[in-house]
Design a protein around this motif. Structure first.
Motif, PDB file in Angstrom:
ATOM      1  N   VAL A 288      49.594  42.143  40.560  1.00 48.39           N
ATOM      2  CA  VAL A 288      50.324  43.403  40.367  1.00 48.39           C
ATOM      3  C   VAL A 288      50.003  44.386  41.482  1.00 48.39           C
ATOM      4  N   GLN A 289      48.737  44.515  41.815  1.00 46.85           N
ATOM      5  CA  GLN A 289      48.352  45.444  42.886  1.00 46.85           C
ATOM      6  C   GLN A 289      49.026  45.068  44.197  1.00 46.85           C
TER       7      GLN A 289
ATOM      8  N   TYR B  83      59.663  39.675  35.476  1.00 45.73           N
ATOM      9  CA  TYR B  83      58.869  39.057  36.546  1.00 45.73           C
ATOM     10  C   TYR B  83      59.702  38.030  37.304  1.00 45.73           C
TER      11      TYR B  83
ATOM     12  N   ASN C 150      46.068  41.390  37.424  1.00 44.12           N
ATOM     13  CA  ASN C 150      45.917  42.706  38.048  1.00 44.12           C
ATOM     14  C   ASN C 150      45.947  42.625  39.572  1.00 44.12           C
TER      15      ASN C 150
ATOM     16  N   LYS D  39      58.014  47.151  41.677  1.00 42.42           N
ATOM     17  CA  LYS D  39      57.612  47.669  40.374  1.00 42.42           C
ATOM     18  C   LYS D  39      57.259  46.485  39.482  1.00 42.42           C
ATOM     19  N   CYS D  40      56.039  46.513  38.931  1.00 45.82           N
ATOM     20  CA  CYS D  40      55.579  45.401  38.118  1.00 45.82           C
ATOM     21  C   CYS D  40      54.385  45.867  37.293  1.00 45.82           C
ATOM     22  N   SER D  41      54.140  45.189  36.182  1.00 45.01           N
ATOM     23  CA  SER D  41      52.966  45.526  35.362  1.00 45.01           C
ATOM     24  C   SER D  41      52.173  44.262  35.060  1.00 45.01           C
ATOM     25  N   ALA D  42      50.913  44.436  34.735  1.00 45.62           N
ATOM     26  CA  ALA D  42      50.055  43.299  34.392  1.00 45.62           C
ATOM     27  C   ALA D  42      50.577  42.611  33.137  1.00 45.62           C
ATOM     28  N   ASP D  43      51.108  43.381  32.205  1.00 46.39           N
ATOM     29  CA  ASP D  43      51.663  42.778  30.985  1.00 46.39           C
ATOM     30  C   ASP D  43      52.834  41.859  31.313  1.00 46.39           C
ATOM     31  N   THR D  44      53.675  42.267  32.240  1.00 44.77           N
ATOM     32  CA  THR D  44      54.817  41.442  32.646  1.00 44.77           C
ATOM     33  C   THR D  44      54.327  40.110  33.201  1.00 44.77           C
TER      34      THR D  44
ATOM     35  N   ARG E 239      52.784  45.893  43.961  1.00 45.21           N
ATOM     36  CA  ARG E 239      52.995  47.344  44.050  1.00 45.21           C
ATOM     37  C   ARG E 239      52.766  47.852  45.459  1.00 45.21           C
TER      38      ARG E 239
END
Length: 82
Positions: A54-55, A25, A51, A63-68, A58
């Motif tokens: 992240v949305q 991140y 979230n 590139k990214c995730s909610a966990d990150t 994206r």
């Protein structure tokens, strides 16, 4: 490509990423323009859900995730502490 080759490629990739001083991140954040960094700072200050962040990232092509996001927000990522 064999399964063994795939695993070895992934391990090599992870080893390179482990050399980075920050989590993914923070690396993403540092790659953004100052304006986009300010927008993310505001989102964090307003405690927007991971979230949502992240949305937006994206949608902007990152590139990214909610966990990150959550791991960085909680301070349990590999970024230097203190």
């Amino acid at each position: 490509m064999t399964l063994e080759q795939a695993i070895n490629d992934i391990l090599k990739s992870r080893q390179k990423n482990d050399l980075a001083p920050f989590c993914s991140y923070q690396m993403l954040y540092l790659s953004l323009s100052k304006e986009d960094q300010a927008v993310l700072d505001k989102a964090w200050a307003n405690n927007y859900p991971a979230n949502l962040i992240v949305q937006a990232l994206r949608k902007d092509g990152h590139k990214c995730s909610a966990d990150t996001i959550r791991v960085h927000r909680n301070g349990t990522c590999k970024c230097p502490k203190g």
